[in-house]
Scaffold this active site. Structure first.
Site, PDB file in Angstrom:
ATOM      1  N   SER A   1      -9.461  -0.633   7.566  1.00 19.38           N
ATOM      2  CA  SER A   1      -9.015  -0.700   6.109  1.00 19.38           C
ATOM      3  C   SER A   1      -8.259  -1.787   5.513  1.00 19.38           C
ATOM      4  CB  SER A   1      -7.721   0.633   6.273  1.00 19.38           C
ATOM      5  OG  SER A   1      -8.602   1.884   6.544  1.00 19.38           O
TER       6      SER A   1
ATOM      7  N   LYS B   1       0.763  -1.068   0.077  1.00 23.42           N
ATOM      8  CA  LYS B   1       0.055  -0.167  -0.086  1.00 23.42           C
ATOM      9  C   LYS B   1       0.713   1.290   0.015  1.00 23.42           C
ATOM     10  CE  LYS B   1      -3.712   1.844   2.866  1.00 23.42           C
ATOM     11  NZ  LYS B   1      -4.477   1.634   4.073  1.00 23.42           N
TER      12      LYS B   1
ATOM     13  N   SER C   1      -9.324   1.519   3.115  1.00 23.87           N
ATOM     14  CA  SER C   1      -8.370   2.284   2.316  1.00 23.87           C
ATOM     15  C   SER C   1      -7.502   1.613   1.369  1.00 23.87           C
ATOM     16  CB  SER C   1      -7.952   3.529   3.001  1.00 23.87           C
ATOM     17  OG  SER C   1      -6.884   3.094   4.192  1.00 23.87           O
TER      18      SER C   1
END
Lengths: 99, 504
Positions: free
Chosen positions: B158, B59, B134
């Site tokens: 997330s 990420k 996210s």
């Protein structure tokens, strides 16, 4: 809650938001604050026989919070210092010849 | 099999990426040689074989040396990291290597990955739907089979919510179990690095590799000796699983909702979609069929979880994101009259609307006169929530006996939602975090895994456990996976089923 409060908060957060931007953000901001208000009901549980929420708290001391004002650097680093500087030539500052 | 950028795989990955847009930058097609294995002695052999020679995605709010670290923000669009996060270094030392950086909601703030300032990521199960957030890019990349696993971060769900939306495994470890060195901080007391993986076995292996104390992160710890083992625990033992009733939570929320429009929306957002309810019920039937004992539980303080979570998260965000001022970090404006204007201009141009809203909220709840009403009250609720969970699962010091080995609950009230007018509103997305954010508030481990496919989309469920009991959660999920193999989207090919069995 008024838009002026949001304006002051934006200044503290170093967010240069236009009036239009603030107006657009205002409903979402108010919606979240009214959602946060539900936490008030948790206080009512603090008198419960099982100890409730207040009894279980391990929270920070309110005295540790930052003052609700702009940091002192704001004045030191901006206008005062710049007014003591030499003359400006557009985006540059003219340094007088000393020698 | 190690990483083999042969034509078939490159074409496969490129075709998927064109559809899902999971990566901000990747090195597909490049000949990438894994680093020499230097940490083999510290990692169980079972774990090493799941990692060595295989690529992983990261990420883009986790640092990887010489790769971008944009956090999905315009402010950091051209920033490249000078060092790698501890979790990345641990996986590289075990022979893994980074294929690329994945898309995310700006600074991890969102539930769809649509809050990224750089691109939108689509769900591999239906490209008109979001991948969740996210860590949506990481989840989508794993679900499409581009990588066998990916790293994400979990501040309020997330990792678990996009895992559920994309039909992969998602682990949020115990707070402190994994080093946060190299993660761009959003809400430091809530977040941890997490794992998105194609199988439970792979997830366990990655966790075995990245967990442990890091001297450079004072909040990290070794796993206590009394905690359940990650490998070789007593296998096959039936577990006691508490089942959290979503209906009870919705009723509790509704009791406080009178007269508040925001709360009415929150109540609606908490009600499970029919397909999610079916998946949740099916998971209960299947777990009972596998021999586990299930019993209903109630956690009264959970109804305050989301407002407490957003109060604390935004307060911490307002402090953590102060560093993005174009002096320490962030793109600098062409010119400004003074340092104040420089900072203001940089933040105004760099941050998106959702980030600004959260900074405003965080600044407001910390303002003089409001601290008692919001922040301190939220901290009291957080302590009560933790106590409620400990009364069911046992404490983190392993000084008492647990009533349950794990708690079962939904991950998110809906499956992956679409875009446009029928989509969930930004506020409803936040309110719907109620099943995920409590694990972050309590600092407990939680594991999301695919329970079933309903109406063509995956439905995930979540197990929450005692601190340091990731092994127990993984055991339960692995048993489920063996009996009911995890589904894949149409077009998926299993490039990563075989594992490296010899040292590289």
């Amino acid at each position: 809650m008024e838009i002026r409060d949001l304006q002051e908060t934006a200044a503290l957060a170093h967010l240069l938001m236009s009036e239009q931007e603030l107006r657009e953000a205002f409903p979402a901001f108010e919606e979240m604050l009214s959602f946060f208000a539900v936490m008030q009901a948790a206080d009512a549980q603090s008198g419960d026989a099982d100890g409730g929420m207040a009894a279980s708290s391990r929270v920070v001391n309110a005295g540790y919070f930052r003052p609700d004002a702009a940091p002192p650097a704001r004045e030191d680093l901006s206008e005062d210092m710049l007014t003591k500087a030499g003359e400006r030539d557009e985006r540059f500052i003219t340094i007088p010849n000393v020698l | 099999m190690g990483y083999n950028p042969d034509k078939d795989f490159v074409q496969y990955a490129q075709a998927w990426e064109e559809k899902i847009q999971a990566f901000i930058e990747w090195r597909i097609g490049e000949e990438l040689l894994p680093a020499p294995v230097t940490a083999a002695g510290n990692i169980p052999e079972e774990a090493r074989t799941q990692i060595a020679g295989l690529p992983f995605a990261v990420k883009d709010n986790i640092a990887v040396r010489d790769l971008p670290l944009t956090c999905g923000s315009k402010l950091l669009e051209h920033f490249r990291s000078p060092y790698s996060a501890a979790v990345v270094r641990a996986l590289e030392a075990a022979g893994g290597f980074v294929l690329g950086k994945t898309n995310l909601d700006e600074f991890g703030m969102g539930s769809s990955t649509d809050n990224s300032a750089l691109k939108k990521t689509n769900n591999p199960w239906g490209i008109d739907r979001v991948a969740g957030g996210s860590s949506g890019g990481s989840a989508a990349a794993v679900a499409a089979g581009i990588v066998p696993y990916a790293l994400g971060t979990d501040t309020g769900g997330s990792v678990r919510q996009p895992a559920a939306f994309c039909g992969v495994v998602g682990l949020k470890p115990t707070y402190g179990a994994v080093s946060r060195l190299g993660l761009v901080a959003y809400a430091s007391s809530l977040e941890s690095a997490g794992i998105l993986a194609d199988t439970t076995e792979r997830c366990r292996a990655v966790f075995a590799c990245i967990r442990g104390r890091d001297p450079q992160d004072e909040t990290s710890h070794e796993t206590p000796e009394a905690a359940p083992a990650l490998y070789h625990a007593e296998t096959g033992r039936a577990k006691k699983i508490g089942v959290l009733s979503p209906e009870a939570i919705a009723r509790a929320l509704a009791a406080d909702a009178t007269g508040s429009e925001a709360l009415e929306i929150a109540v609606q957002a908490s009600i499970l979609e029919d397909e999610v309810r079916r998946g949740f019920e099916l998971a209960q039937e299947r777990l009972a069929g596998l021999g586990h004992t299930l019993a209903p539980v109630e956690i009264p303080s959970l109804k305050y979880g989301v407002p407490a979570y957003y109060t604390i998260a935004t307060a911490e965000a307002s402090a953590n994101l102060a560093r993005f001022d174009s002096i320490r970090y962030g793109a600098r404006p062409d010119w400004a009259k003074n340092p104040e204007e420089l900072i203001d201009k940089a933040r105004d141009a760099g941050f998106g609307a959702e980030v600004k809203l959260r900074i405003l909220l965080g600044t407001f709840v910390l303002r003089s006169g409001f601290q008692d009403r919001y922040y301190l009250r939220a901290q009291r609720i957080r302590a009560a929530l933790r106590r409620d969970f400990e009364s069911l699962l046992g404490d983190s010091g392993y000084t008492d006996t647990a009533k349950f080995d794990a708690l079962l609950m939904p991950v998110f009230p809906s499956r992956a939602f679409g875009r446009g007018p029928s989509s969930l509103s930004a506020f409803a997305q936040k309110a719907a975090d109620l099943y995920t954010c409590c694990a972050n508030l309590a600092g407990l481990p939680a594991l999301a895994f695919p329970a079933s496919v309903e109406g063509g989309l995956p439905v995930g469920v979540q197990l929450m456990g005692r601190a340091w009991a990731e092994g127990t959660l993984l055991d339960i999920a692995e048993g489920y996976e063996q009996a009911f193999p995890f589904p894949h989207p149409e077009g998926f090919q299993a490039f990563w089923r075989q594992v490296c069995t010899k040292p590289l």
